[in-house]
Design an enzyme around this catalytic site. Structure first.
Site, PDB file in Angstrom:
ATOM      1  N   ASP A  92      -8.868  -3.356  -5.678  1.00  0.00           N
ATOM      2  CA  ASP A  92      -8.786  -4.227  -4.501  1.00  0.00           C
ATOM      3  C   ASP A  92      -9.722  -3.778  -3.389  1.00  0.00           C
ATOM      4  O   ASP A  92      -9.572  -4.189  -2.237  1.00  0.00           O
ATOM      5  CB  ASP A  92      -7.348  -4.304  -3.984  1.00  0.00           C
ATOM      6  CG  ASP A  92      -6.785  -2.951  -3.551  1.00  0.00           C
ATOM      7  OD1 ASP A  92      -7.573  -2.033  -3.277  1.00  0.00           O
ATOM      8  OD2 ASP A  92      -5.558  -2.807  -3.476  1.00  0.00           O
ATOM      9  N   SER A 146       0.828  -1.209   0.000  1.00  0.00           N
ATOM     10  CA  SER A 146       0.000   0.000   0.000  1.00  0.00           C
ATOM     11  C   SER A 146       0.866   1.264   0.000  1.00  0.00           C
ATOM     12  O   SER A 146       1.765   1.405  -0.818  1.00  0.00           O
ATOM     13  CB  SER A 146      -0.944  -0.041   1.198  1.00  0.00           C
ATOM     14  OG  SER A 146      -1.907   0.993   1.125  1.00  0.00           O
ATOM     15  N   HIS A 188      -7.585  -5.350  -0.433  1.00  0.00           N
ATOM     16  CA  HIS A 188      -6.405  -4.504  -0.254  1.00  0.00           C
ATOM     17  C   HIS A 188      -5.450  -5.018   0.830  1.00  0.00           C
ATOM     18  O   HIS A 188      -4.256  -5.163   0.585  1.00  0.00           O
ATOM     19  CB  HIS A 188      -6.838  -3.074   0.075  1.00  0.00           C
ATOM     20  CG  HIS A 188      -5.704  -2.110   0.191  1.00  0.00           C
ATOM     21  ND1 HIS A 188      -4.937  -1.754  -0.892  1.00  0.00           N
ATOM     22  CD2 HIS A 188      -5.192  -1.441   1.256  1.00  0.00           C
ATOM     23  CE1 HIS A 188      -4.002  -0.899  -0.501  1.00  0.00           C
ATOM     24  NE2 HIS A 188      -4.129  -0.694   0.796  1.00  0.00           N
TER      25      HIS A 188
END
Length: 533
Positions: A387, A180, A412
């Site tokens: 995601d 991320s 995610h």
């Protein structure tokens, strides 16, 4: 009898101590790996002047109160630092287990629903099965995720971490795996400290990185806040409002806004159904649409009167234009980043989930009459593929020279526990016995099973025909044996090649069966293949 029982208990205790616990498998030939989390992915502690500390992210008991008193912050434009409102403590990241403790389980004391606070936990467990060892070949880098991705103190810690990992592993270059927003931090470091990055790093694998931002998710965050977890677990965590007040003063959030210079396939919009009145007082309901740049005045007006009460004082927390300016400078740095020639970059992104892209507030039946109401209005999303947090389009657009970009169906944060991702990482990290037939681009293992060869004359020329059968294995969690089958039979393809010995070309036909939703049926005919002797 009591004495006898006591002697038996002591004997059992001694026997248990003598039993050697099985030693975990360690592969000394592996290159070191450094795991870098994203936003909210590091344990944070508030430490006072006497060195006493308490975990303020994440915790269950007194979670919201501790969060508000210890983590609420204000941005200092002179330093670029977000500083806690509490003057008696400062925020630190625990360094136990060579940095892995801070990014493993974010609340180690949580028992019920513990998996909701897993971060890199599953990946750490899996990698240790491959032979990685904490402190030798496996390390973590937690950081204060409130700060900018180019905050000097964070980058200095990261440089020191790279050197420490390099030294601890005996001078081996490092594989970085970021998740991320951690991808933005690594990219900033790579741009600002290229020489250090090239000296210590050999591979960088970014997972679910919002390289061009997370438009829908961040737009609604500015107006309504965000939840770290969904479902009933939210009752144990920070309230959405408390998180909202923190993130308004976090440069990292502003750096996740949709990149205005990126050529989006569909421009992310902020849309608002509003009630307008003409000069005659007649009401009219209209849908207003704003691009990322045009959304700034909306955020500014919607948060113009936003305040928090801290220690008896009302502190204004409007949309912070000074942080926005800082974030724009960060974007310029990110856009100039290049992968050093000696480093290989890989990109794994999540897909197959509806992901917020444009955000809409109000409706024809219930229009917004005052922009300050937006803080209390539930957002509606126009979604794209991604995601659930980062759109595919953003995650793929890394702007870098990549060895490979691979889309994996997954959520995610959950993507860090996907077996498909584990197989790809194992292949790229060269962990365990290499599988020459594995292709991470499609997650297939193609095994030759049989072949037939025939020689004959064709138009007066000697021709050799070769027909091969292949078994295509695609691992899938839905199957007990992790193999996709068709009516109990493996997927099979055939390859027929005709080689005319006096010519420099061969003709081939490739057919893959069976068809599955149009994705696994391929026919390739009349292909010329140059042959070099």
């Amino acid at each position: 009898m009591a004495v006898l029982l006591e002697e038996i208990a002591q004997s059992v205790e001694i026997w248990l101590k003598l039993i050697k616990k099985p030693q975990p498998y360690v592969d000394p030939n592996l290159d070191p790996v450094l795991l870098v989390p994203g936003i909210a992915g590091s344990i944070l502690k508030a430490v006072d002047d006497n060195g006493r500390g308490e975990r303020v992210w994440v915790r269950i008991i007194g979670a919201d109160y501790k969060f508000r008193t210890k983590l609420w912050s204000r941005f200092d434009p002179s330093t670029g630092q977000t500083v806690s409102l509490d003057p008696k403590t400062h925020i630190v990241v625990p360094e136990e287990r060579y940095g892995l403790h801070a990014i493993d389980v974010l609340d180690p004391e949580m028992i019920i629903g513990r998996d909701c606070v897993y971060y890199f936990h599953d990946m750490i467990v899996e990698m240790m099965k491959w032979g990685f060892q904490e402190g030798k070949t496996l390390f973590g880098f937690g950081y204060d995720f409130r700060q900018s991705n180019r905050f000097q103190e964070t980058l200095e810690r990261f440089a020191a971490k790279l050197e420490a990992v390099y030294t601890a592993s005996g001078g081996k270059k490092i594989n970085i795996i970021s998740h991320s927003m951690g991808g933005l931090l690594v990219k900033c470091f790579m741009s600002l400290h290229t020489d250090i990055f090239e000296k210590y790093v050999q591979n960088w694998i970014a997972i679910a990185a919002p390289f061009q931002g997370a438009p829908g998710y961040i737009s609604s965050t500015f107006l309504n806040g965000m939840s770290f977890v969904e479902g009933w677990e939210q009752n144990f965590f920070i309230s959405k409002w408390s998180m909202h007040q923190l993130l308004i003063e976090c440069p990292s959030i502003y750096e996740l806004m949709a990149c205005p210079d990126f050529q989006w396939e569909h421009n992310p919009l902020l849309e608002i159904w509003r009630e307008k009145h003409d000069k005659d007082g007649n009401s009219n309901i209209v849908l207003e649409s704003y691009s990322p740049e045009e959304s700034v005045p909306i955020f500014k007006e919607a948060l113009s009167s936003n305040t928090v009460n801290y220690d008896g004082l009302d502190i204004p927390l409007p949309f912070n234009l000074e942080i926005l300016q800082w974030a724009c400078e960060t974007r310029k740095i990110l856009s100039c980043a290049k992968v050093p020639s000696q480093v290989k970059f890989y990109n794994i992104y999540g897909m197959n989930l509806k992901t917020p892209h444009s955000v809409c507030y109000g409706s024809v039946e219930e229009p917004v009459t005052d922009l300050e109401q937006l803080k209390f209005v539930q957002a509606q999303y126009v979604c794209v593929d991604g995601d659930g947090t980062v759109p595919v389009e953003s995650a793929m657009a890394d702007g870098l020279t990549a060895e490979a970009r691979i889309g994996v169906p997954g959520e995610h944060r959950g993507i860090l526990a996907e077996p498909h991702v584990f197989r790809i990482l194992k292949h790229w990290l060269k962990a365990g016995d290499p599988d020459p037939y594995y292709n991470p681009l499609n997650d297939y293992v193609i095994l030759p099973t049989a072949f037939e060869m025939e020689r004959h004359k064709e138009r007066g020329l000697q021709v050799t025909s070769l027909k091969e059968e292949w078994e295509i294995i695609s691992r899938d969690l839905n199957d007990e044996d992790n193999i996709i089958v068709n009516n109990g039979k493996p997927l099979v393809s055939s390859i027929a090649v005709c080689d005319q010995s006096s010519l420099t070309e061969a003709r081939a036909t490739v057919t893959l069966h069976p068809q599955s939703e149009g994705k696994r049926h391929i026919e390739l005919n009349a292909i010329s293949v140059s042959a070099t002797v």
